[in-house]
Design an enzyme around this catalytic site. Sequence first.
Site, PDB file in Angstrom:
ATOM      1  N   LEU A   1       0.819  -1.215   0.000  1.00 64.74           N
ATOM      2  CA  LEU A   1       0.000   0.000   0.000  1.00 64.74           C
ATOM      3  C   LEU A   1       0.851   1.262   0.000  1.00 64.74           C
ATOM      4  CD1 LEU A   1      -2.663  -1.023   2.677  1.00 64.74           C
ATOM      5  CD2 LEU A   1      -3.017  -0.894   0.223  1.00 64.74           C
ATOM      6  N   GLY A   2       2.047   1.156   0.545  1.00 62.78           N
ATOM      7  CA  GLY A   2       2.870   2.362   0.625  1.00 62.78           C
ATOM      8  C   GLY A   2       4.255   2.038   1.135  1.00 62.78           C
TER       9      GLY A   2
ATOM     10  N   PHE B   1      11.556   4.167   6.588  1.00 60.49           N
ATOM     11  CA  PHE B   1      11.944   3.069   7.480  1.00 60.49           C
ATOM     12  C   PHE B   1      11.035   1.850   7.394  1.00 60.49           C
ATOM     13  CE2 PHE B   1      13.661   6.868   9.585  1.00 60.49           C
ATOM     14  CZ  PHE B   1      14.997   6.527   9.522  1.00 60.49           C
ATOM     15  N   GLY B   2      10.134   1.848   6.442  1.00 66.14           N
ATOM     16  CA  GLY B   2       9.264   0.680   6.388  1.00 66.14           C
ATOM     17  C   GLY B   2       8.279   0.706   5.246  1.00 66.14           C
ATOM     18  N   GLU B   3       7.385  -0.250   5.313  1.00 70.13           N
ATOM     19  CA  GLU B   3       6.391  -0.383   4.259  1.00 70.13           C
ATOM     20  C   GLU B   3       5.034  -0.663   4.886  1.00 70.13           C
ATOM     21  OE1 GLU B   3       7.720  -3.501   1.661  1.00 70.13           O
ATOM     22  OE2 GLU B   3       9.131  -2.169   0.630  1.00 70.13           O
ATOM     23  N   VAL B   4       3.979  -0.354   4.153  1.00 65.48           N
ATOM     24  CA  VAL B   4       2.634  -0.737   4.587  1.00 65.48           C
ATOM     25  C   VAL B   4       2.098  -1.738   3.577  1.00 65.48           C
ATOM     26  CG1 VAL B   4       0.302   0.009   5.112  1.00 65.48           C
ATOM     27  CG2 VAL B   4       2.198   1.506   5.654  1.00 65.48           C
TER      28      VAL B   4
ATOM     29  N   LYS C   1       1.818  -2.412   8.972  1.00 64.37           N
ATOM     30  CA  LYS C   1       2.976  -1.519   8.826  1.00 64.37           C
ATOM     31  C   LYS C   1       4.179  -2.234   9.424  1.00 64.37           C
ATOM     32  CE  LYS C   1       3.909   2.989  10.556  1.00 64.37           C
ATOM     33  NZ  LYS C   1       3.266   4.239  10.896  1.00 64.37           N
TER      34      LYS C   1
ATOM     35  N   ASP D   1       0.952  16.610  12.209  1.00 62.82           N
ATOM     36  CA  ASP D   1       0.986  16.478  10.755  1.00 62.82           C
ATOM     37  C   ASP D   1      -0.406  16.208  10.201  1.00 62.82           C
ATOM     38  OD1 ASP D   1       1.947  16.435   8.223  1.00 62.82           O
ATOM     39  OD2 ASP D   1       2.981  14.514   8.375  1.00 62.82           O
TER      40      ASP D   1
END
Length: 861
Positions: A573-574, A578-581, A612, A716
């Site tokens: 998804l994204g 530092f990571g991925e979803v 995540k 944010d």
Amino acid sequence: YGCCTFLMIIDGPQAHCRYPLGMEDGRIKDHDITASSQWYETTGPQYARLNREEGDGAWCPAGLLQPSDTQYLQVDLGQLTFLTVVGTQGRYARNSGNEFARMYRLNYSRDGLLWKSWKNRLGDKIMKANDNSYASVIKDLHPPVISRFIRLIPVTQVPNTVCMRVELYGCPWHDGLISYSSPEGQQMYSSPGYPIVSLNDSTYDGVHERRKLSGGLGQLTDGVIGQDDFLVTRQYHVWQGYDYVGWKNGSLGSGHVEMEFVFDKQRNFTSMKVHCNNMFQSGVKIFSSVSCSFKPRLLANWEAEPAEFHTVLDDRNPSARYVTVPLGRRTAKALRCRFTFADMWMMFSEISFQSGEKGRWVNTVIPTQMTPVVTSAWPNEETTNPSVEGQPDNGNTPVLIGCLVTIILLLVVIIFLILRCQYVCKVLEKAPRRILEEVTVRLSSSSDTVILQTPPVPPRVSQMDPPYERIFLLDPQYQDPAALRNKLPELSQSAEASACGGGYAEPDVTQCTPHQCFHNSVPHYAETDIVSLQGVTGSNMYAVPALTVDSLTRKDISVAEFPRHRLFFREKLGEGQFGEVHLCEAEGLPEFLGEGAPLPDRDGRSVLVAVKQLRADATNNARNDFLKEIKIMSRLNDPNIIQLLCVCVSSDPLCMVTEYMENGDLNMFLSQREMESTLTHANNIPSVSLSDLLHMSVQISSGMRYLASLNFVHRDLATRNCLLDRRLTIKIADFGMSRNLYSSDYYRIQGRAVLPIRWMAWESILLGKFTTASDVWAFGVTLWEIFTLCKEQPYSLLSDEQVIENTGEFFRNQGRQIFLFPPPLCPSSLFELMMRCWDRDIADRPTFEGLYQALRPHVAL
Ligand code: ADE
């Protein structure tokens, strides 16, 4: 919403009068919602409220609905209402219901006794409704209904169980008119036997007998005003002349048309407005005079003295127009008006009344988008009416002069604004480069708190551009309160006031003295208090104090460890630094979480979730932040905040599992949509309505008020960080994955720090101070994004450097700051609310509770 069919662009009330009438928010009380039957107590009519889940989640009539059945849900709106939209939904009941109505009919009654069936402009009675149990389907009523009682009658083609939830949209019908009667409208023939125009009242809902209409309302009160050329219509798929009701001179046995108007109660009438065609080239003119008689009660006689009014005829301007007929504040329950022909034809498209009841003066909703309104003066009783036909100085001259003067004034203002903007842009262009050179970012090695500071050279204050003298508070000297006070007493006060709460109504995360706030020459954040939703993939890089691994233990995390082998990857998804979803199927999650878990629809034992995952090579700091994000999120529980379901932290890679939001982020969602219009409707373009946008705003304000109540500062807030589920519920999140997609929204300062400067309050940029009040600022920008349908980045004409420079102007508050422009579709009251979010004085900004309370009525009125 979401799958709305829409919309005739029409002038008048239908375009504006679209407020929810109170099913969802409870202003319509349970006892005003009744039904022909109910299946159980728990599926009674009181549960027929859109987007609500009480009882068993909807109204369901008893038994299987047969095609021949007439089961109804009845709503008493308590007063005559101009009803423009109906929203329906099925029974979802937290995923245990699956009943809905595919079609329905509408019946309505003004008095609760005589019921009428609603038909669309082509005579169809049936409206398409839902094809699932959760999405609401919003339908415009063309024509609108003027009524107090409404019945929704589910329709089925095969025996079926149906359940409904409903919202009605409209506004009060202040005219109070309950019926008019008139001779039927006629046909205009081009040559014998060939009608070219049908000028009948095609939506009239009363009795049509012997060429007379009586006891109903129709096109003259539907809010649609005709065009200058009566052959051109505002509706599609209708015949020429549709928008007008017209009569031919001589055909009625007299030189006038007589109409009667009956009202809900006795009223004092100030005026009547009649929208008339004046296409004199085709023999159509406004009426030459009108005589209105008054009746105080229905059974009384007409009063002897009628009110007479002669118009100023105009055979130079063929525009359709309103003619305002003063009624001298006379009291009546019914009026009879005789309109005298001035030419071969007389055509009306709308009639409205301005009246007061019991000392209350009421103005009807009058369409305003038409050609200039001709408002003739009420002749003095003694003066004989001068027939001014053909007189050179007719009633239009003052109107024309007024228009010209207005246009000239507007031009002057526009020229002034352009010149000023040019000047501002020129100066802004000069300054920011130097500022940027001065700003460096040092990421503290011992903590992840980012310190923005300038190099150790004495700060230069530009002598060249006095109006733009920089106040860049990240200067070391500005971080020293004493130096600050010497340099800028006003800033010192502001910094103290803002950094220490400054009267701000909500508890602030940075409750401290100026000294505490600025000790060690860096902005100091109250470390134990600051909790932020941002994580490794979020924007915590710039201001979140570091936590040691020890300080976060498993017991801090109040969600369960889920066996990671039961997560099955479906798609990415994204991605962030530092990571991925990932979108994953979580096998057995419902059983794992137990009863009452906030889970969406499932396919068998699996549920779709967003996972995540921290990259294996992430730094220790990133790892800490990830755990901290889990800790925070595990304690949040609100319908408008993304829900953490479970985690996998007993081994690497660390994972957090949240609910999956099928419709992605709000920025993407809105930027792919247009405002509803005839065009979007005709071409099946995905669209949203103003009330959708307001509903989104309310949801975000609600999520934020929850965060504020816990002293969480989001830092944010923006549409990119709001996610939508399949039912278009909005949930606030902060996934740093958006950095890639929206990297231009963040400002990179010489290193790692990325700042969403276009959403940030001046004190966040200049003082590094993040509070609920700076979240409020960002909320204002988020509202602005919503009402521009995310088609433009905030301050899109300014470069990042100019945005920062503009921040100095916000601080100085000398009227030189550039504000975001009012979005064209945004109600002015809403833009005023945005402006309050951008108040220079932190204490004067609204609270989220206040924002929620202010926004909710916009949706609910
Ligand atoms: N992208 C990031 N988080 C997501 C979520 N929870 N659902 C859908 N898309 C996402």
